[in-house]
Design a protein around this motif. Sequence first.
Motif, short mmCIF file in Angstrom:
data_model
loop_
_atom_site.label_atom_id
_atom_site.label_comp_id
_atom_site.label_asym_id
_atom_site.label_seq_id
_atom_site.Cartn_x
_atom_site.Cartn_y
_atom_site.Cartn_z
N HIS A 79 15.90 8.61 -54.90
CA HIS A 79 14.48 8.88 -55.19
C HIS A 79 13.94 10.09 -54.45
O HIS A 79 14.35 10.41 -53.34
N ASP A 229 14.75 9.09 -45.85
CA ASP A 229 14.66 8.13 -46.95
C ASP A 229 13.80 8.79 -48.03
O ASP A 229 12.59 8.88 -47.88
N ASP A 230 14.32 9.36 -49.12
CA ASP A 230 15.67 9.13 -49.54
C ASP A 230 16.39 10.46 -49.79
O ASP A 230 17.39 10.51 -50.48
N GLU A 259 9.54 5.66 -56.39
CA GLU A 259 10.21 4.45 -55.90
C GLU A 259 9.33 3.74 -54.88
O GLU A 259 9.29 2.51 -54.81
N GLU A 260 8.61 4.53 -54.08
CA GLU A 260 7.83 3.95 -52.97
C GLU A 260 6.59 3.20 -53.45
O GLU A 260 5.91 2.56 -52.66
N ASP A 302 19.99 4.49 -51.72
CA ASP A 302 18.71 4.54 -51.00
C ASP A 302 19.02 4.06 -49.59
O ASP A 302 19.76 3.09 -49.40
CO CO Z 1 13.98 4.66 -50.10
#
Ligand code: CO
Length: 433
Positions: A79, A229-230, A259-260, A302
Amino acid sequence: MNSSVNRLFDFLRHCPTCYHVIDQIRSEMAQKGYKELFEADEWTLESGGKYFVVRNESSVIAFRIPSGAPDGFMITASHSDSPSFKIKENPEIAVEKAYVKLNVEKYGGMLMFPWFDRPLSVAGRVIVRDGECGFNTKLIDIDKNLCMIPSLAIHMDRNVNDGRALNPQNDMLPIIGDFSAKDTFEDIIADAADVDKKDIIGKDLFLYCKNEPSVWGANDEFISAGHLDDLECVFGCMNGFFDAEASDAVPVFAVFDNEEVGSSTKQGADSTFLGDTLERVAEGVGKSYKQMIASSFMVSADNAHAVHANYTDKADPVNRPYMNGGIVIKYNANQKYTTDAVSQAVFTRICEMAEVPVQHFTNRSDIAGGSTLGNISNTHVSLNTVDIGLAQLAMHSPYETAGAADVDYLIKAMSKFYSLSFVNDGCGKFQLK
Ligand code: CO
């Protein structure tokens, strides 16, 4: 410093927001001869061709067409976004003819305390007028120490170290200048975009931490930077994708935004983007999409939690990943992580072939833990998937920590992964070739 860490740091310096991540990937793809396709066009895919497609300037899918008829797809998904503070509309708030601060709101689930007392800046995208009815996207990065969220002194809150609740509206607004900075934020953004401020009619702007990436430790064994991340996985998967040898599969490098915040946007892992793209590839090579998916494999990459030196009891009693210990395979009985016996076996064999060590992560049975993209993507494109990551500390801090040796492990393993194809023979039999 090892050369992969150097290259990772370079990549991170170019990537203050998800839009810059995709822009950086676009320029690396273009340099390597990949052709950009657009979703609104018809696609003609050539044998041996190298392509990529971008959605919303914040997600990308790249792939190569093999010379023969492909078995299926070998996919990695990571991501592009990270938790941050997003700048709200009309952001300037004047304070007592002494300061100007910015009105911001949380994007994603971040650790808020580490945002205090760090040099911060602003980056993102703006949409500008282009003629009568046209629009154009411009990326901006105010590449200077622009703002700061200073802590309240201990003398005014003696109990702060006993656990203080933070209110994002009251406690987390960054100061951008003294009172003379009033009414200048829009000018700063317009200057960076090199346009007249009245022509900016849309904005996605975020705070980011200006602290430089660093290598540290007695033996230079750790790295720290924003966005590990990431982007550590994005970088590792992309370089493995570039380094791989040709196989009988279509190698696919996918990076998704959002994604978050749960992935449920038009460009997230919970969208049609991957399925739409793979269907068009199948059509382009003249094979059945559904047959190809049945002989496909995905790595959902991830970052993972390393055992923390001060909180060793937060990790599972037995499965304890450490930084520099190799790639972490993630498991969850409730399938928040997609790993099952099949995908565990396939990925373990790939890492053996690549001579890369693996470790195992499970949550403590009394801690719920996080989730990632793999299981969400599988609701749209359903295929054998493993969840992996590199071990790190301080996840969702603006300055995270990981292991210097692990970057190379991921590149090596992904290069091997992309050099193979996965064939599903049925009746519980499958093979890598
Ligand atoms: Co992540």
